[in-house]
Design a protein around this motif. Structure first.
Motif, PDB file in Angstrom:
ATOM      1  N   ASP A 570     -22.805   2.463  -9.947  1.00 59.76           N
ATOM      2  CA  ASP A 570     -23.109   2.041 -11.323  1.00 59.76           C
ATOM      3  C   ASP A 570     -23.445   3.239 -12.202  1.00 59.76           C
ATOM      4  O   ASP A 570     -22.980   3.337 -13.348  1.00 59.76           O
ATOM      5  N   MET A 571     -24.252   4.136 -11.680  1.00 58.96           N
ATOM      6  CA  MET A 571     -24.603   5.349 -12.436  1.00 58.96           C
ATOM      7  C   MET A 571     -23.362   6.210 -12.685  1.00 58.96           C
ATOM      8  O   MET A 571     -23.168   6.755 -13.784  1.00 58.96           O
ATOM      9  N   TRP A 572     -22.518   6.326 -11.675  1.00 55.78           N
ATOM     10  CA  TRP A 572     -21.284   7.109 -11.767  1.00 55.78           C
ATOM     11  C   TRP A 572     -20.432   6.594 -12.932  1.00 55.78           C
ATOM     12  O   TRP A 572     -19.978   7.371 -13.786  1.00 55.78           O
ATOM     13  N   ILE A 573     -20.243   5.290 -12.972  1.00 56.75           N
ATOM     14  CA  ILE A 573     -19.383   4.710 -14.004  1.00 56.75           C
ATOM     15  C   ILE A 573     -20.018   4.852 -15.384  1.00 56.75           C
ATOM     16  O   ILE A 573     -19.352   5.258 -16.353  1.00 56.75           O
ATOM     17  N   GLU A 574     -21.294   4.522 -15.514  1.00 60.03           N
ATOM     18  CA  GLU A 574     -21.944   4.600 -16.815  1.00 60.03           C
ATOM     19  C   GLU A 574     -21.930   6.026 -17.363  1.00 60.03           C
ATOM     20  O   GLU A 574     -21.630   6.253 -18.546  1.00 60.03           O
ATOM     21  N   ALA A 575     -22.264   7.010 -16.503  1.00 61.79           N
ATOM     22  CA  ALA A 575     -22.307   8.396 -16.959  1.00 61.79           C
ATOM     23  C   ALA A 575     -20.936   8.839 -17.460  1.00 61.79           C
ATOM     24  O   ALA A 575     -20.825   9.533 -18.490  1.00 61.79           O
ATOM     25  N   HIS A 576     -19.868   8.450 -16.766  1.00 63.79           N
ATOM     26  CA  HIS A 576     -18.534   8.901 -17.173  1.00 63.79           C
ATOM     27  C   HIS A 576     -18.020   8.142 -18.401  1.00 63.79           C
ATOM     28  O   HIS A 576     -17.229   8.696 -19.173  1.00 63.79           O
ATOM     29  N   ARG A 577     -18.454   6.913 -18.607  1.00 63.89           N
ATOM     30  CA  ARG A 577     -18.092   6.238 -19.859  1.00 63.89           C
ATOM     31  C   ARG A 577     -18.708   6.997 -21.040  1.00 63.89           C
ATOM     32  O   ARG A 577     -18.059   7.241 -22.051  1.00 63.89           O
ATOM     33  N   LEU A 578     -20.011   7.341 -20.904  1.00 67.49           N
ATOM     34  CA  LEU A 578     -20.669   8.099 -21.959  1.00 67.49           C
ATOM     35  C   LEU A 578     -20.060   9.487 -22.101  1.00 67.49           C
ATOM     36  O   LEU A 578     -19.855   9.994 -23.214  1.00 67.49           O
ATOM     37  N   GLY A 579     -19.768  10.120 -20.963  1.00 64.05           N
ATOM     38  CA  GLY A 579     -19.197  11.463 -20.984  1.00 64.05           C
ATOM     39  C   GLY A 579     -17.810  11.494 -21.596  1.00 64.05           C
ATOM     40  O   GLY A 579     -17.467  12.435 -22.332  1.00 64.05           O
ATOM     41  N   LEU A 580     -16.994  10.461 -21.313  1.00 60.78           N
ATOM     42  CA  LEU A 580     -15.645  10.411 -21.875  1.00 60.78           C
ATOM     43  C   LEU A 580     -15.711  10.285 -23.398  1.00 60.78           C
ATOM     44  O   LEU A 580     -15.001  10.999 -24.125  1.00 60.78           O
ATOM     45  N   ASP A 581     -16.581   9.400 -23.880  1.00 62.35           N
ATOM     46  CA  ASP A 581     -16.733   9.257 -25.326  1.00 62.35           C
ATOM     47  C   ASP A 581     -17.227  10.561 -25.953  1.00 62.35           C
ATOM     48  O   ASP A 581     -16.747  10.975 -27.025  1.00 62.35           O
ATOM     49  N   ALA A 582     -18.185  11.232 -25.279  1.00 60.77           N
ATOM     50  CA  ALA A 582     -18.735  12.481 -25.814  1.00 60.77           C
ATOM     51  C   ALA A 582     -17.681  13.583 -25.827  1.00 60.77           C
ATOM     52  O   ALA A 582     -17.592  14.367 -26.783  1.00 60.77           O
ATOM     53  N   ALA A 583     -16.854  13.672 -24.775  1.00 60.51           N
ATOM     54  CA  ALA A 583     -15.810  14.701 -24.736  1.00 60.51           C
ATOM     55  C   ALA A 583     -14.809  14.489 -25.864  1.00 60.51           C
ATOM     56  O   ALA A 583     -14.360  15.451 -26.511  1.00 60.51           O
ATOM     57  N   ARG A 584     -14.454  13.258 -26.123  1.00 56.91           N
ATOM     58  CA  ARG A 584     -13.517  12.976 -27.211  1.00 56.91           C
ATOM     59  C   ARG A 584     -14.142  13.297 -28.564  1.00 56.91           C
ATOM     60  O   ARG A 584     -13.478  13.843 -29.453  1.00 56.91           O
ATOM     61  N   ARG A 585     -15.415  12.966 -28.735  1.00 53.36           N
ATOM     62  CA  ARG A 585     -16.091  13.257 -29.997  1.00 53.36           C
ATOM     63  C   ARG A 585     -16.254  14.763 -30.216  1.00 53.36           C
ATOM     64  O   ARG A 585     -16.252  15.233 -31.363  1.00 53.36           O
ATOM     65  N   SER A 586     -16.411  15.507 -29.120  1.00 59.22           N
ATOM     66  CA  SER A 586     -16.575  16.962 -29.267  1.00 59.22           C
ATOM     67  C   SER A 586     -15.235  17.676 -29.380  1.00 59.22           C
ATOM     68  O   SER A 586     -15.192  18.885 -29.630  1.00 59.22           O
TER      69      SER A 586
END
Length: 802
Positions: A570-586
Motif C-alpha cells: 500500500d505504501m509502495w503504491i501511494e508513494a509512487h502515485r504521489l511521486g509520478l504526479d510530482a515528477a510530471r509537475r516538475s
C-alpha cells in the motif's frame, strides 16, 4: 487493671457511657485522645464522636457504634489496642481510686497508710505505678489500593527482583518513573500493600507535589515532609531547620524495618534529605522524571510503560461493561486514543459508566474529533492530560522546550540525533544532546535504540499543538524542510548501501545542511528504513502537499530498497502515485519514467496487474519517445513478468528475450543478468528444468561477479528450486545457503526468506520427510502472516493436508 479481650467490649461500653455523662472529666478527655489515635488507622472512627452537649438519648446509638468500632479496630491494630488498654486501665469500672481515703467523721489521712499492730524491720511504701504511656500507632499511610487495577504482573516482578538483588548493607532506593497518568502511584501502592508484612515498623507516604502549579503551592519542601514523618514516628520535639530534621530522621529510623513512599518527586535534591540512613528501610520514589541523579545514592530505576492493549480494554470494561465486549474494534480504538494510559482509560471508562446507553463507538468518535484523550477527557471540566503535560513542559530548560516544539511539528514517530541537530540553532552536538537529555529525563521522549527517540502518542499531540501555536511560519517551514532534507540524505545513503546500481546518474546531492544519519552497512541501512518507514512516507506526503515536487519524486525513488526488500504494497503504491504526479509537475522525464516502472512493480506486487501493465506501457511509450533504451528494456521486462505471473509463458519468454537484447546492446550487464534470471523462472514455470537451471546458473555467476548480493541470492534460491524439482541433491544445499543469506547481511529479505522456506518444505515433503516439511511451512507461514496474509492462508491449507 488488665481487661481481657473477651470482657473489653462490656467494660468499654460502661466506661464510655459513664464518661459521656461527665464531659469535663479526664476520662472523657482521654477518650478523645484514644479516638484520635484510632482515626489515624481508620478515619471513620472520628465521625462517630458525638456532637458537643448532645443529650444521652441522642448520643447513645452513636456511642454504641463508637464502642464497637474501637473494639473491632483494637483486635487487629496494635496502636489502637494499646490506646484502648491504657484508657480502660485508668477509667474502667473497678479501676483503683484516686489519691485519698476517708477514715471517718471529718478526719482525712493523706498519702499511703498501713493498719496493723506490731512491725519489725523496715517498712517501705511504693506508690502506685504510673499509667502506661500510650504508644503512637504504627504508621500505615499508603493510599488505599484502588479496585481499578489490572495487569502489571511484569512490573511487580521487576520491583521484586530489584528489591531482592539489592546489597544487604546499603539503604535501598527504588525510583519508578513514567509519563503522567501511567499509573506509578497505583502500582507502588498495590505492590507495597502486598508486601506490608515486611515492614512491621510502618509505611510512610508523602506526595511531594513535584508537578503542582505555583498557584497550588508548588512542590512540597523537604522540611515540611520531614516534620510530618518525625511526628508520625513520635518525635517529642522537631528541630526548626532542615538539616536538624534530616539528622533526627536518620536517627529515629535507624534499624527500623520501614517503607517510605515519596510520591511525585521532581528532583533528586528534593528527595535526598528524606532518605533514611538504614539498610533495613526501603524508599520508593515516583516521578515523571527519571531522576538519574539518585543513582549516586544507589537508586535502582524502573520505567513504567503504558498498559498492553488487552489490559487497557479490560480496564475500559470496568465502567463499560458488556458494551466493551460487544464492540471490540471500537474498544481498541478508544484505548489507543487514550494512549493506553490507566488514567485516561479510567476516565473513558467513567464516561461509559455514567452514560449507560452510550455506545463505545460513540465515545471513540468523540475522542477522534478532538485530540483524543489530550482534550476529550476531563475531571471537573479540566483536560487532565493536557494540564499535566503543560506542567511538565513548563519545567523544561529553554533549549529543550524549543526542541520539544519543533519535534512536535514533524510528521514522524521516530527521531534520530542527526535529524534533531537540524532542528535546533545549536552548533555543537553536545548542546543538542543536553537538550534531548532533559526531555528523556522528563519522560517526554523515550530512547528506543542508540540515538533513536520517540514520543508517546499523547505527548506527540501536545508537542504538535505547542509547535503550531508558538513557532512562527518561518520556523515551522524550516523545521519541515530540514526533516525532508534529512530523509533524502539518509535514504540516499541507504540506497547506495543496499542497491548501489539503482540511483539515477543526475540525482542532485542532498542539501549540505542536512547531515545524514550514519549507517554502518547494509543491515543497518535496512533496519533504518524499516524503523522510519512511517516517517519517510509522511515526508513524501508533505512534499506533495507543500508543492516540493522534485523532493517528492526523488525521495520516493531513493526509497526503492525499502519497497524491494520489505514489500509494503500500500505504501509502495501511494508513494509512487504521489511521486509520478510530482515528477510530471516538475517536468522531469527521467523522474516520470522511474516512477512509472518502479510504481508498476508495486502495483504488480499488490495484485493490480491491469493497472501495472498500463503503467509499464506508459513508461515504454515515454522511453521510445526519448530514445531511452535502458528504460525501454525496463518496461518490456516488467510486461514480461506480468505475463509470467498470469501464466502466459510464451509471451513472457518473448518479452524477456527482447529486454535481454536491449540491455546487451547498451552494455547494461546487471540488467542482462536480471533478464536471464526471468528467462530461468519462465522455464521453471513451464517445467523445462534443464533450461531453467542453465539460465539461472549463468545469471547467478554474472550477478555475483557484479557483487549484486541480493539479486544473486534470489537467483541462487530459484536455482535451488529448479534443482530440487529435478531431483538434483545440490538443490537443497543451494536453498539452505540462500536462506542464510536472506536472513543476514546485504541480501537480507524476509519476503524471500519465506519463499525459500516454502521451497525447502516442498522438497522435504517430496522426500517423505513430513516433520521437516511441517517445520519449514510453519516458519514460512509465520513470516507471511505480516508480509502476505494470502500466502499465509495458502500454507495453512497445505499444512492441513499433510
Amino acid at each position: 487493671m488488665r481487661v481481657p479481650p473477651s470482657d473489653r467490649l462490656e467494660a468499654m461500653r460502661s466506661a464510655v457511657f459513664a464518661s459521656h455523662a461527665r464531659p469535663e472529666s479526664s476520662a472523657w478527655q482521654d477518650l478523645a485522645t484514644v479516638v484520635r489515635t484510632a482515626a489515624r488507622t481508620d478515619g471513620a472512627v472520628a465521625r462517630l464522636w458525638p456532637p458537643e452537649n448532645s443529650p444521652p438519648a441522642t448520643a447513645r446509638p452513636r456511642l454504641e457504634r463508637l464502642v464497637r468500632a474501637l473494639d473491632e479496630l483494637a483486635a487487629h491494630d496494635g496502636g489502637t489496642e494499646r490506646a484502648v488498654t491504657w484508657w480502660l486501665r485508668r477509667h474502667a469500672p473497678g479501676a483503683p481510686p484516686g489519691t485519698s481515703n476517708t477514715v471517718g467523721g471529718n478526719s482525712v489521712i493523706h498519702g499511703p497508710s498501713v493498719q496493723g499492730r506490731d512491725f519489725y524491720g523496715d517498712l517501705h511504701f511504693h506508690g502506685p505505678p504510673e499509667p502506661a504511656r500510650a504508644r503512637l500507632p504504627v504508621p500505615r499511610q499508603l493510599p488505599p489500593a484502588t479496585a481499578r487495577f489490572v495487569d502489571r504482573e511484569s512490573d511487580r516482578a521487576a520491583l521484586d527482583a530489584l528489591r531482592a538483588g539489592h546489597p544487604a548493607h546499603h539503604p535501598q532506593v527504588l525510583v519508578v518513573s513514567g509519563l503522567a497518568g501511567v499509573g506509578k502511584t497505583t502500582l507502588v501502592s498495590h505492590w507495597l500493600h502486598e508486601h506490608s508484612a515486611g515492614f512491621p515498623d510502618g509505611i510512610l507516604y508523602s506526595d511531594l507535589g513535584g508537578h503542582r502549579a505555583e498557584g497550588d503551592g508548588g512542590p512540597v519542601p523537604p522540611a515540611t515532609v520531614l516534620e510530618r514523618f518525625l511526628l508520625a514516628l513520635g518525635a517529642p520535639v522537631v528541630p526548626a531547620d532542615t538539616a536538624g530534621r534530616s539528622a533526627l530522621w536518620r536517627s529515629l529510623t535507624a534499624g527500623l524495618r520501614l517503607a517510605v513512599v515519596l510520591d511525585n518527586a521532581v528532583t533528586a535534591a528534593q528527595v535526598r534529605p528524606l532518605l533514611p540512613g538504614t539498610s533495613t528501610a526501603l524508599t520508593v520514589v515516583t516521578s515523571r522524571t527519571i531522576l538519574t541523579g539518585l543513582r549516586v545514592d544507589g537508586a535502582a530505576l524502573h520505567r513504567l510503560e503504558a498498559l498492553p492493549a488487552e489490559s487497557a480494554v479490560a480496564l475500559l470494561a470496568v465502567g463499560g461493561g458488556s458494551r466493551v465486549a460487544r464492540e471490540p474494534a471500537a474498544a481498541q480504538r478508544v484505548v489507543e486514543l487514550c494512549g493506553r494510559l490507566p488514567l485516561t482509560v479510567c476516565l473513558a471508562s467513567a464516561q461509559l459508566a455514567v452514560r449507560p446507553h452510550r455506545s463505545v463507538s460513540a465515545l471513540a468518535e468523540t475522542l477522534s474529533r478532538t485530540q483524543g484523550a489530550l482534550d476529550g477527557l476531563h475531571i471537573e471540566g479540566e483536560a487532565v492530560m493536557r494540564t499535566a503535560l503543560d506542567l511538565s513542559y513548563g519545567l523544561l530548560p529553554r533549549e529543550s522546550a524549543t526542541l520539544y516544539r519543533r519535534m512536535g511539528l514533524l510528521p514522524t514517530d521516530r527521531h534520530d540525533l542527526a535529524l534533531l541537530t537540524a532542528l535546533t540553532d545549536a552548533s555543537d552536538l553536545t548542546d543538542v544532546d543536553n537538550a534531548l537529555h532533559a526531555l528523556v529525563e522528563a519522560n517526554l521522549v523515550e530512547e528506543t535504540g542508540p540515538g533513536v527517540y520517540r514520543f508517546h502518542d499523547l505527548v506527540r499531540q501536545h508537542a504538535h499543538r505547542l509547535g503550531a501555536e508558538r513557532e512562527g511560519p518561518e520556523q515551522r517551514d524550516r523545521a519541515l524542510r530540514g526533516f525532508v532534507d534529512w530523509c533524502l540524505a539518509t535514504a540516499a545513503v541507504a540506497e547506495s548501501l543496499l542497491t548501489p546500481s539503482h540511483p539515477l546518474p543526475d540525482h542532485a546531492p542532498p542539501a549540505p545542511h542536512a547531515a545524514p544519519t550514519p549507517l554502518a552497512g547494509p543491515e543497518e541501512a535496512l533496519a533504518w528504513l524499516d524503523t522510519h518507514r512511517d516517517g519517510l512516507m509522511n515526508a513524501v506526503r508533505h512534499c506533495a502537499e507543500a508543492g516540493w515536487h522534485t523532493s517528492c519524486w526523488r525521495l520516493t525513488d531513493a526509497l526503492w530498497p525499502l519497497f524491494q526488500r520489505l514489500r509494503p504494497s500500500d505504501m509502495w503504491i501511494e508513494a509512487h502515485r504521489l511521486g509520478l504526479d510530482a515528477a510530471r509537475r516538475s517536468g522531469s522525464q527521467p523522474g516520470e519514467g522511474r516512477m512509472l516502472t518502479s510504481g508498476a512493480i508495486g502495483l504488480r506486487d499488490g495484485g493490480r496487474y491491469e493497472e501495472a501493465a498500463d503503467w509499464y506501457r506508459q513508461a515504454l511509450e515515454l522511453a521510445l519517445a526519448e530514445g531511452d533504451v535502458r528504460q525501454q528494456a525496463q518496461a518490456v521486462n516488467g510486461l514480461g513478468h506480468l505475463c509470467l505471473l498470469t501464466g502466459r509463458l510464451d509471451e513472457a519468454r518473448e518479452h524477456f528475450g527482447r529486454a535481454l537484447r536491449l540491455r546487451e546492446s547498451i552494455g547494461y550487464h546487471r540488467g542482462a543478468a536480471l533478464s536471464r534470471r526471468r528467462l530461468g523462472e519462465t522455464a521453471l514455470a513451464a517445467g523445462d528444468l534443464p533450461e531453467a537451471a542453465r539460465q539461472l546458473s549463468r545469471a547467478l555467476t554474472e550477478l555475483e561477479s557484479l557483487q549484486e548480493s541480493y539479486e544473486a541470492t534470489r537467483a541462487l534460491a530459484l536455482l535451488g528450486r529448479a534443482e530440487t524439482r529435478g531431483g538434483n541433491e545440490d538443490g537443497t544445499r543451494h536453498l539452505r545457503e540462500a536462506l542464510e543469506r536472506f536472513r543476514t547481511g546485504p541480501g537480507r529479505s524476509e519476503h524471500w526468506e519465506a519463499r525459500t522456506l516454502e521451497w525447502l518444505g516442498r522438497a522435504a515433503e517430496t522426500r517423505g520427510e513430513t516433520a521437516q516439511a511441517v517445520g519449514h511451512y510453519e516458519a514460512a507461514r509465520d513470516l507471511l502472516l505480516r508480509l502476505d496474509p494470502a500466502g499465509a492462508r495458502r500454507l495453512d491449507d497445505r499444512l492441513r493436508h499433510l
